[in-house]
Design a protein around this motif. Structure first.
Motif, PDB file in Angstrom:
ATOM      1  N   GLY A 148       1.542  -6.233 -12.934  1.00  9.54           N
ATOM      2  CA  GLY A 148       2.910  -5.726 -12.997  1.00  9.54           C
ATOM      3  C   GLY A 148       3.160  -4.581 -12.043  1.00  9.54           C
ATOM      4  O   GLY A 148       4.138  -3.860 -12.194  1.00  9.54           O
ATOM      5  N   HIS A 149       2.269  -4.388 -11.089  1.00  8.31           N
ATOM      6  CA  HIS A 149       2.478  -3.304 -10.121  1.00  8.31           C
ATOM      7  C   HIS A 149       2.103  -3.763  -8.717  1.00  8.31           C
ATOM      8  O   HIS A 149       1.368  -4.730  -8.547  1.00  8.31           O
ATOM      9  N   THR A 150       2.646  -3.070  -7.740  1.00  7.97           N
ATOM     10  CA  THR A 150       2.423  -3.414  -6.341  1.00  7.97           C
ATOM     11  C   THR A 150       1.977  -2.175  -5.573  1.00  7.97           C
ATOM     12  O   THR A 150       2.456  -1.071  -5.834  1.00  7.97           O
ATOM     13  N   LEU A 151       1.052  -2.375  -4.627  1.00  4.88           N
ATOM     14  CA  LEU A 151       0.584  -1.306  -3.750  1.00  4.88           C
ATOM     15  C   LEU A 151       0.992  -1.620  -2.319  1.00  4.88           C
ATOM     16  O   LEU A 151       1.046  -2.786  -1.924  1.00  4.88           O
ATOM     17  N   ALA A 152       1.243  -0.577  -1.533  1.00  6.42           N
ATOM     18  CA  ALA A 152       1.537  -0.734  -0.111  1.00  6.42           C
ATOM     19  C   ALA A 152       0.815   0.356   0.657  1.00  6.42           C
ATOM     20  O   ALA A 152       0.767   1.511   0.216  1.00  6.42           O
ATOM     21  N   LEU A 153       0.252   0.002   1.804  1.00  2.00           N
ATOM     22  CA  LEU A 153      -0.457   0.934   2.671  1.00  2.00           C
ATOM     23  C   LEU A 153       0.377   1.168   3.929  1.00  2.00           C
ATOM     24  O   LEU A 153       0.700   0.220   4.642  1.00  2.00           O
ATOM     25  N   ARG A 154       0.715   2.432   4.170  1.00  2.00           N
ATOM     26  CA  ARG A 154       1.495   2.767   5.367  1.00  2.00           C
ATOM     27  C   ARG A 154       0.570   2.995   6.553  1.00  2.00           C
ATOM     28  O   ARG A 154      -0.624   3.243   6.400  1.00  2.00           O
ATOM     29  N   ALA A 155       1.130   2.945   7.749  1.00  2.00           N
ATOM     30  CA  ALA A 155       0.360   3.137   8.977  1.00  2.00           C
ATOM     31  C   ALA A 155      -0.285   4.513   9.039  1.00  2.00           C
ATOM     32  O   ALA A 155      -1.313   4.704   9.691  1.00  2.00           O
ATOM     33  N   ASP A 156       0.269   5.505   8.328  1.00  2.00           N
ATOM     34  CA  ASP A 156      -0.291   6.852   8.343  1.00  2.00           C
ATOM     35  C   ASP A 156      -1.453   7.023   7.359  1.00  2.00           C
ATOM     36  O   ASP A 156      -1.981   8.116   7.185  1.00  2.00           O
ATOM     37  N   GLY A 157      -1.863   5.937   6.695  1.00  2.00           N
ATOM     38  CA  GLY A 157      -2.997   5.985   5.768  1.00  2.00           C
ATOM     39  C   GLY A 157      -2.651   6.417   4.370  1.00  2.00           C
ATOM     40  O   GLY A 157      -3.540   6.605   3.537  1.00  2.00           O
ATOM     41  N   THR A 158      -1.369   6.561   4.040  1.00  2.00           N
ATOM     42  CA  THR A 158      -0.966   6.897   2.679  1.00  2.00           C
ATOM     43  C   THR A 158      -0.699   5.617   1.898  1.00  2.00           C
ATOM     44  O   THR A 158      -0.365   4.580   2.466  1.00  2.00           O
ATOM     45  N   VAL A 159      -0.849   5.719   0.579  1.00  2.00           N
ATOM     46  CA  VAL A 159      -0.653   4.570  -0.308  1.00  2.00           C
ATOM     47  C   VAL A 159       0.568   4.826  -1.177  1.00  2.00           C
ATOM     48  O   VAL A 159       0.749   5.930  -1.700  1.00  2.00           O
ATOM     49  N   TRP A 160       1.381   3.805  -1.332  1.00  2.00           N
ATOM     50  CA  TRP A 160       2.593   3.867  -2.153  1.00  2.00           C
ATOM     51  C   TRP A 160       2.525   2.752  -3.192  1.00  2.00           C
ATOM     52  O   TRP A 160       1.900   1.714  -2.965  1.00  2.00           O
ATOM     53  N   ALA A 161       3.158   2.977  -4.344  1.00  2.00           N
ATOM     54  CA  ALA A 161       3.081   2.005  -5.439  1.00  2.00           C
ATOM     55  C   ALA A 161       4.397   1.969  -6.200  1.00  2.00           C
ATOM     56  O   ALA A 161       5.136   2.951  -6.228  1.00  2.00           O
ATOM     57  N   TRP A 162       4.661   0.843  -6.844  1.00  2.00           N
ATOM     58  CA  TRP A 162       5.822   0.713  -7.710  1.00  2.00           C
ATOM     59  C   TRP A 162       5.548  -0.371  -8.739  1.00  2.00           C
ATOM     60  O   TRP A 162       4.617  -1.136  -8.620  1.00  2.00           O
ATOM     61  N   GLY A 163       6.390  -0.378  -9.776  1.00  2.00           N
ATOM     62  CA  GLY A 163       6.227  -1.346 -10.862  1.00  2.00           C
ATOM     63  C   GLY A 163       5.775  -0.669 -12.140  1.00  2.00           C
ATOM     64  O   GLY A 163       6.051   0.511 -12.373  1.00  2.00           O
ATOM     65  N   ASN A 164       5.075  -1.412 -12.961  1.00  2.00           N
ATOM     66  CA  ASN A 164       4.635  -0.905 -14.258  1.00  2.00           C
ATOM     67  C   ASN A 164       3.567   0.168 -14.091  1.00  2.00           C
ATOM     68  O   ASN A 164       2.658   0.027 -13.278  1.00  2.00           O
ATOM     69  N   ASN A 165       3.673   1.228 -14.898  1.00  2.00           N
ATOM     70  CA  ASN A 165       2.751   2.361 -14.808  1.00  2.00           C
ATOM     71  C   ASN A 165       2.202   2.746 -16.174  1.00  2.00           C
ATOM     72  O   ASN A 165       1.813   3.888 -16.391  1.00  2.00           O
ATOM     73  N   THR A 166       2.136   1.829 -17.100  1.00  2.00           N
ATOM     74  CA  THR A 166       1.680   2.127 -18.447  1.00  2.00           C
ATOM     75  C   THR A 166       0.304   2.773 -18.475  1.00  2.00           C
ATOM     76  O   THR A 166       0.043   3.662 -19.274  1.00  2.00           O
ATOM     77  N   TYR A 167      -0.600   2.346 -17.600  1.00  2.00           N
ATOM     78  CA  TYR A 167      -1.969   2.846 -17.594  1.00  2.00           C
ATOM     79  C   TYR A 167      -2.266   3.753 -16.411  1.00  2.00           C
ATOM     80  O   TYR A 167      -3.420   3.999 -16.093  1.00  2.00           O
ATOM     81  N   GLY A 168      -1.248   4.232 -15.725  1.00  2.00           N
ATOM     82  CA  GLY A 168      -1.460   5.088 -14.571  1.00  2.00           C
ATOM     83  C   GLY A 168      -1.827   4.325 -13.320  1.00  2.00           C
ATOM     84  O   GLY A 168      -2.313   4.900 -12.353  1.00  2.00           O
ATOM     85  N   GLN A 169      -1.592   3.013 -13.300  1.00  2.00           N
ATOM     86  CA  GLN A 169      -2.002   2.187 -12.164  1.00  2.00           C
ATOM     87  C   GLN A 169      -1.235   2.490 -10.879  1.00  2.00           C
ATOM     88  O   GLN A 169      -1.615   2.030  -9.814  1.00  2.00           O
ATOM     89  N   LEU A 170      -0.192   3.320 -10.964  1.00  2.00           N
ATOM     90  CA  LEU A 170       0.506   3.735  -9.755  1.00  2.00           C
ATOM     91  C   LEU A 170      -0.137   4.968  -9.118  1.00  2.00           C
ATOM     92  O   LEU A 170       0.142   5.289  -7.973  1.00  2.00           O
ATOM     93  N   GLY A 171      -0.987   5.674  -9.869  1.00  2.00           N
ATOM     94  CA  GLY A 171      -1.744   6.792  -9.313  1.00  2.00           C
ATOM     95  C   GLY A 171      -0.914   7.984  -8.903  1.00  2.00           C
ATOM     96  O   GLY A 171      -1.327   8.779  -8.065  1.00  2.00           O
ATOM     97  N   ASN A 172       0.230   8.163  -9.528  1.00  2.00           N
ATOM     98  CA  ASN A 172       1.114   9.271  -9.161  1.00  2.00           C
ATOM     99  C   ASN A 172       1.002  10.466 -10.099  1.00  2.00           C
ATOM    100  O   ASN A 172       1.859  11.345 -10.112  1.00  2.00           O
ATOM    101  N   GLY A 173      -0.060  10.532 -10.878  1.00  2.00           N
ATOM    102  CA  GLY A 173      -0.317  11.700 -11.709  1.00  2.00           C
ATOM    103  C   GLY A 173       0.199  11.627 -13.126  1.00  2.00           C
ATOM    104  O   GLY A 173      -0.089  12.509 -13.929  1.00  2.00           O
TER     105      GLY A 173
END
Length: 195
Positions: free
Chosen positions: A4-29
C-alpha cells in the motif's frame, strides 16, 4: 511499490514515499495514525495514508542508489554499500516482534528503545552482527518482499532475513524465520536479485 505504499528515488539520491504509513513504511519519522491526520476525506476520521510524496528521513549526507518496497517495509541501498530499513517489524526484516523479542530488534538496528512493536518510523542501518558493531556492507543489490529482505554483496553472496514462510523463501535450507542477517545456501555468485 509495496502492498500500500510507493517509493521513488530522485537523481539527487533522496528517497520519497507516499501511500499507507500504518507501520512507518514511509520513513518520515511518524506513523500517520499517531499525530497526523494526513487526509480527512471521511469527515474527522483519521487515516493512515499520505496522498502526496514525503521525504524519507535518511541523513542528508547519505546518497541512495537503489530502493526496494516490501509488503509493509522498505529498504534503501547507499552508494557506499550499506542498507537502511524501515517499516513493519512483526515477524519480518530481522526487527521481528520487537516488543516481544528485544534481542531480534537489537540485532538489526542496535536500539531496542526505538519503535518497539509497530514499526521503525525513521530508517536504520541493517546490522550484520548481534553485537551491533558491524553494518551490513559491500551490498550491490537489494530486494524486499512479503515480510522478507535480501541483499547481494559485491562478492556475489546472497544474504537474507525475515519471515521464511511455509515455503522456505529465505534460501537457508530450513523453515525457520531469521531474526539476523544470514547468508543463503546459494553456491553460485550473483549480481542481482528480484522477487
Amino acid at each position: 511499490s509495496g502492498y500500500g505504499h510507493t517509493l521513488a528515488l530522485r537523481a539527487d539520491g533522496t528517497v520519497w514515499a507516499w501511500g499507507n504509513n500504518t507501520y512507518g513504511q514511509l520513513g518520515n519519522g511518524i506513523r500517520s495514525n499517531d499525530t497526523h491526520n494526513s487526509y480527512p476525506a471521511d469527515g474527522d476520521e483519521k487515516r493512515n495514508d499520505f496522498l502526496y510524496p514525503v521525504k524519507v528521513n535518511i541523513p542528508s549526507d547519505v546518497k541512495i542508489k537503489s530502493i526496494a518496497a516490501g509488503k509493509r517495509h522498505s529498504l534503501a541501498l547507499t552508494e557506499n554499500g550499506e542498507v537502511y530499513i524501515w517499516g513493519y517489524t512483526e515477524v519480518n526484516n530481522i526487527v521481528t516482534r520487537t516488543g516481544y523479542h528485544k534481542s531480534s530488534y537489537e540485532s538489526v538496528v542496535g536500539d531496542a528503545n526505538q519503535e518497539r512493536r509497530y514499526g521503525i518510523v525513521t530508517p536504520k542501518l541493517v546490522k550484520l552482527d548481534s553485537d551491533n558493531t558491524q553494518n551490513l556492507t559491500d551490498v550491490i543489490s537489494i530486494a524486499a518482499g512479503d515480510d522478507v529482505s535480501y541483499a547481494v554483496k559485491a562478492d556475489g553472496t546472497v544474504w537474507s532475513w525475515g519471515n521464511n514462510g511455509p515455503a522456505g523463501k529465505l534460501g537457508i535450507n530450513k523453515y525457520d524465520s531469521m531474526y539476523s542477517v544470514t547468508q543463503t545456501i546459494a553456491t553460485d555468485r550473483y549480481v542481482d536479485f528480484t522477487i
